[in-house]
Design a protein around this motif. Sequence first.
Motif, PDB file in Angstrom:
ATOM      1  N   ARG A 128      -1.623   2.708  -5.039  1.00 44.59           N
ATOM      2  CA  ARG A 128      -2.223   1.805  -4.069  1.00 44.59           C
ATOM      3  C   ARG A 128      -3.744   1.709  -4.256  1.00 44.59           C
ATOM      4  NH1 ARG A 128      -1.351  -0.631   1.100  1.00 44.59           N
ATOM      5  NH2 ARG A 128       0.863  -0.282   0.672  1.00 44.59           N
ATOM      6  N   VAL A 281      -8.089   1.673   8.330  1.00 45.52           N
ATOM      7  CA  VAL A 281      -6.678   1.386   8.150  1.00 45.52           C
ATOM      8  C   VAL A 281      -6.080   2.420   7.201  1.00 45.52           C
ATOM      9  CG1 VAL A 281      -4.991  -0.268   7.285  1.00 45.52           C
ATOM     10  CG2 VAL A 281      -6.987  -1.079   8.549  1.00 45.52           C
ATOM     11  N   PRO A 283      -2.913   2.705   5.133  1.00 46.58           N
ATOM     12  CA  PRO A 283      -1.742   1.917   4.746  1.00 46.58           C
ATOM     13  C   PRO A 283      -0.491   2.787   4.669  1.00 46.58           C
ATOM     14  CG  PRO A 283      -3.146   2.322   2.844  1.00 46.58           C
ATOM     15  CD  PRO A 283      -3.878   2.833   4.043  1.00 46.58           C
TER      16      PRO A 283
ATOM     17  N   GLU C 279       1.472   0.460   8.783  1.00 47.95           N
ATOM     18  CA  GLU C 279       0.146   1.041   8.635  1.00 47.95           C
ATOM     19  C   GLU C 279      -0.378   1.550   9.972  1.00 47.95           C
ATOM     20  OE1 GLU C 279      -2.181  -2.122   7.055  1.00 47.95           O
ATOM     21  OE2 GLU C 279      -2.615  -2.950   9.015  1.00 47.95           O
TER      22      GLU C 279
END
Lengths: 342, 342, 342, 342
Positions: A128, A281, A283, C279
């Motif tokens: 990612r 954030v 993920p 998320e």
Amino acid sequence: MAVVGAGYWGPNLVRNFQSSPEFRLRWLCDLNLDRARQVLGRYSTVQATADYAAVLADPAVDAVAVATPAGTHLDVALAALRAGKHVLVEKPLAATYEDGLRLVTEAEERGLTLMCDHTYCYTPAVGRIRDMVRSGELGDIQFVDSVRINLGLVQKDIDVLWDLAPHDLSVLDFILPDNVHPVAVAAHGADPIGAGQSCVAYLTLTLNTGAIAHVHVNWLSPVKVRTTMVGGSKRTLVWDDLNPTQRVAVFDRGVDMTAPQEIGADERRDMLVSYRTGEMVAPALGEKEALRSMVEEFAAAVRTRRPALTDGRAGLQVLDILEAASRSLEFRGAVVGLRTGR
Amino acid sequence: MAVVGAGYWGPNLVRNFQSSPEFRLRWLCDLNLDRARQVLGRYSTVQATADYAAVLADPAVDAVAVATPAGTHLDVALAALRAGKHVLVEKPLAATYEDGLRLVTEAEERGLTLMCDHTYCYTPAVGRIRDMVRSGELGDIQFVDSVRINLGLVQKDIDVLWDLAPHDLSVLDFILPDNVHPVAVAAHGADPIGAGQSCVAYLTLTLNTGAIAHVHVNWLSPVKVRTTMVGGSKRTLVWDDLNPTQRVAVFDRGVDMTAPQEIGADERRDMLVSYRTGEMVAPALGEKEALRSMVEEFAAAVRTRRPALTDGRAGLQVLDILEAASRSLEFRGAVVGLRTGR
Amino acid sequence: MAVVGAGYWGPNLVRNFQSSPEFRLRWLCDLNLDRARQVLGRYSTVQATADYAAVLADPAVDAVAVATPAGTHLDVALAALRAGKHVLVEKPLAATYEDGLRLVTEAEERGLTLMCDHTYCYTPAVGRIRDMVRSGELGDIQFVDSVRINLGLVQKDIDVLWDLAPHDLSVLDFILPDNVHPVAVAAHGADPIGAGQSCVAYLTLTLNTGAIAHVHVNWLSPVKVRTTMVGGSKRTLVWDDLNPTQRVAVFDRGVDMTAPQEIGADERRDMLVSYRTGEMVAPALGEKEALRSMVEEFAAAVRTRRPALTDGRAGLQVLDILEAASRSLEFRGAVVGLRTGR
Amino acid sequence: MAVVGAGYWGPNLVRNFQSSPEFRLRWLCDLNLDRARQVLGRYSTVQATADYAAVLADPAVDAVAVATPAGTHLDVALAALRAGKHVLVEKPLAATYEDGLRLVTEAEERGLTLMCDHTYCYTPAVGRIRDMVRSGELGDIQFVDSVRINLGLVQKDIDVLWDLAPHDLSVLDFILPDNVHPVAVAAHGADPIGAGQSCVAYLTLTLNTGAIAHVHVNWLSPVKVRTTMVGGSKRTLVWDDLNPTQRVAVFDRGVDMTAPQEIGADERRDMLVSYRTGEMVAPALGEKEALRSMVEEFAAAVRTRRPALTDGRAGLQVLDILEAASRSLEFRGAVVGLRTGR
């Protein structure tokens, strides 16, 4: 398929090749036959052997995974390539850049797959991160800071840089965009316990963009830390490999010049920069085991004849930095240019 | 008593001098009279002024606390010393080693207290760490690793080293035994945002014992980290200033040579070293505010005429390292010896 | 403006009313005049007094903040209201629901502001949570779980429920949509140290929607936890008040029926439900001090004559639950209905 | 040796019985033969079968490990006992207390080992906790608070209490001294997603000493928490199963009456209690896999004919509490006495 080396890493390869539908594991080879037998256990139909020649002579073996000590990688892998086998090598690719180059050349001449088991590159987190960095989601990469420290076995033949930094360096190579790469390295180390080689080391890489990357590796830390921060002009991410519930955190906070960007460089220097805080954030990442993905990549590379994501060239890049870092250590932190840094 | 400077740090000094029974705060002085008034608020009997000369002329003022920009420390503090006042200076002591030395000399010649507000040295955590290090509880110090990173205001006149590293360097100076000190420094930095000075920097100190100390300071990190690890031959401690419930953790884990220590150096190099794991102890620490203890130390130094724990000499040591680090940055990480490192 | 009570909470009110431009603090009143003087310190122009009647007689005082023990809230606040002053009361509003109701009635009849200092409701975190819950961002509220535990002073007159749970209950009341509210409560407690009242308590609330809310309060825990989880049909959030860098985390993970929602209830029971992982977002929150926002709300309520966000009615709701919980404790956890739960 | 059940837990048992030198695994039995084959993989000499009768008829099988759904435990385990095999059963022992009692009786009459796989009891952490509690190191147990929450598969046949609480209840039974045990239970639950059974549940246990134990289990939490706090009169410990570097923390902080303990109960009620803060110790724990220790305990129990540490009676205790809790849920939290609580 055969695995060579039944030491620390070999059992992991055995387990993952066994569970892959794309390989049929026939041999586990180790000079210490008892160790090989012990790794396989009492219920396995895989054969243990100490006879590497017999493994290479087995026409049903088309690929060999090498998990022997780094000093033997050249001989073991070269023999396999010369026997026409595809080869997967545990990190580091070889004991020296020169040895690594011989393996790469041999594999390329023979059209065989040579892949480095840079395991961390196959974690969902690093996959990612690579996507985010290379897609520009983070903006320009400004700094990378990697820490990999914990108590461990102090090695007698390699220092802490060669032991631990390959993980950080292979990840760095993996995630950076194609046009960004290290050009020089400086390293500082210490051996405060009289082990005969550095047990604590710091490595500073200069990238061709002017960005900086830093790696801290340490065998003497009672706390275990495995954290990499990737600072970008748009976002900054933190990869904490030991935090299973929040491995990757992407911070939408950065640094803004308080003055417009159109003004000249001299004026900009007079401007203050203030921080802006945005949301974070984390993920959702899959839970797939890295070694499983690594084995799949090896299978795909062999099958399609394309270079593996972490091919021999990736292994060479790591060796180049490690050798330069060793030279820098000798010269008390002098900056050493990289062969691959052009 | 007077406080000079009503900016970022001044209000903290005002609050703490007000609550100290040993001082009577009479003035808050700032060139910007409105700012001084605002800091004092509508209910205070302390007087705001922009007239520093009047403050120094006040015979009821026997001590001055300086919290103005570093570039003005020399002038402001020198004037106070020459007026016969004891002086407390916010870190860093001065803008250069030379300036700092002038202040130290002036104070020593006049028999006045000159103290540096190295606030972190007065936290309960650092006090305890100093005790543990200097009593030998940790054994020989093998490495120190300090990280102080977070988003912040990018300064226009000083780089991240001068802004943040004084905290780490003053603590290092404070906790080390008298016979252990840095002798040389190498620094690497980067300015990936075009701020005109380093926003990310790494500083490696060599101690006279061969041990290594490393400081990572960074203005661009979205996560805030303030952690110092002190590795000793017997125990290793981690100070995490942002973990209020476990600020100091002492790990009884270390590294043992697997072979007896009596054997020769050559033989030892062939030995493996393995980790041993022991328990971790987080000592109970008081909750006393560091600034309050600092103010008490200033009062005690003034009263008893003994040097403060963080006196002008301690401030000089920090300036010496900062200047050497700046020189090292100019020369791409070259190792620079310290004046005080003899 | 006057503050009554110079104990634990009073100094915080003094500090915040002093820094508010909307109030002019004239008095700090406490039966113990020395304590009042000590809170004000040597540099304040605010007057200390033990004479509450004189405070109420001061025509320049139009509002009174009450930070005395809960048992005295009725008398102190009632006297202020009868003197025509607006009143701010520290939590809990009063010692009993009946007392609280008298205050509410008196204030409403006189058209005066009566506000409860439910401080946590004015933190940026709770403000954001309220917005998210009431806007439907989380979906339907399915459960709320609140933990507030740590070592503390075991009170001699009130149990742990009355001491700590008002924080959780006032937040619950604050964040829930208007059409969702508790209807019944059951409480379990223990006094394992022989303190004479519960030191550990668990409180289970049934909401009118069938959702459940649970509060764990504990005076005997060596670790400090202040966490509230709000589970919704769309998202679930965790508020960790002791994690300054990530106070609120919103998880986009929930629970899905594996079968379509259109089918009947009986069929649905045969369906498995599986988790989906999404998320996590930690929104950026301001750093404004809660007490400051609380003081601003009090000023706005007084100025505009509108009910404060945490008005007397909000305080009554908390008292209703606390009294029902006390009754439940007496009857070993029996479910007790709420007066306000209709 | 045979393992029955190739579902979620079976593979773990297969792996651990294979690596144990004390057992020779011959069969993996599952009604779904393909699943059994898949679990064994392509390289195993263990036989897969769907024919349980054949397994029981095999004279080389002297023990059977049961990892089938709880509803089938009675039949599967009873058949094994009647065939003269020792039996290990996955938790819970059976679907009801009555069924469990039949198994216990059968095993006792036949002199066979019946053991419950209460896996957590065999972790190094819980072993250490048991030692500390039973040796009196913590003093008298005052409260136990256990939280086990995370997103998971919502079961269609059992509620969250029966799914998750057996872990907490078996650990509680395991660590408490012989003369301390639960006597009654109250449970509150909610099914806010319409799953047909409780997805969130709280369970309050009263111990014979007046102490309280509380369990929070939750299928709907996006964050995973597995924490148990054991509060004692001398020390309090926190077991955080998800914190690998600090699984157990022992706090030398407690609560002291500020008045002497000799005085009468009435006087004590007037005394305040204040907290005292001491150090925290995190003991070093081994890394041994719990299932491996569990298998060793099973082997030792079979070999020496002594009851296993988590024998059938331990399983019964858990079933007793679960059934009482279910009854309490039906009656909205009414307190229900335990059969074993005498």
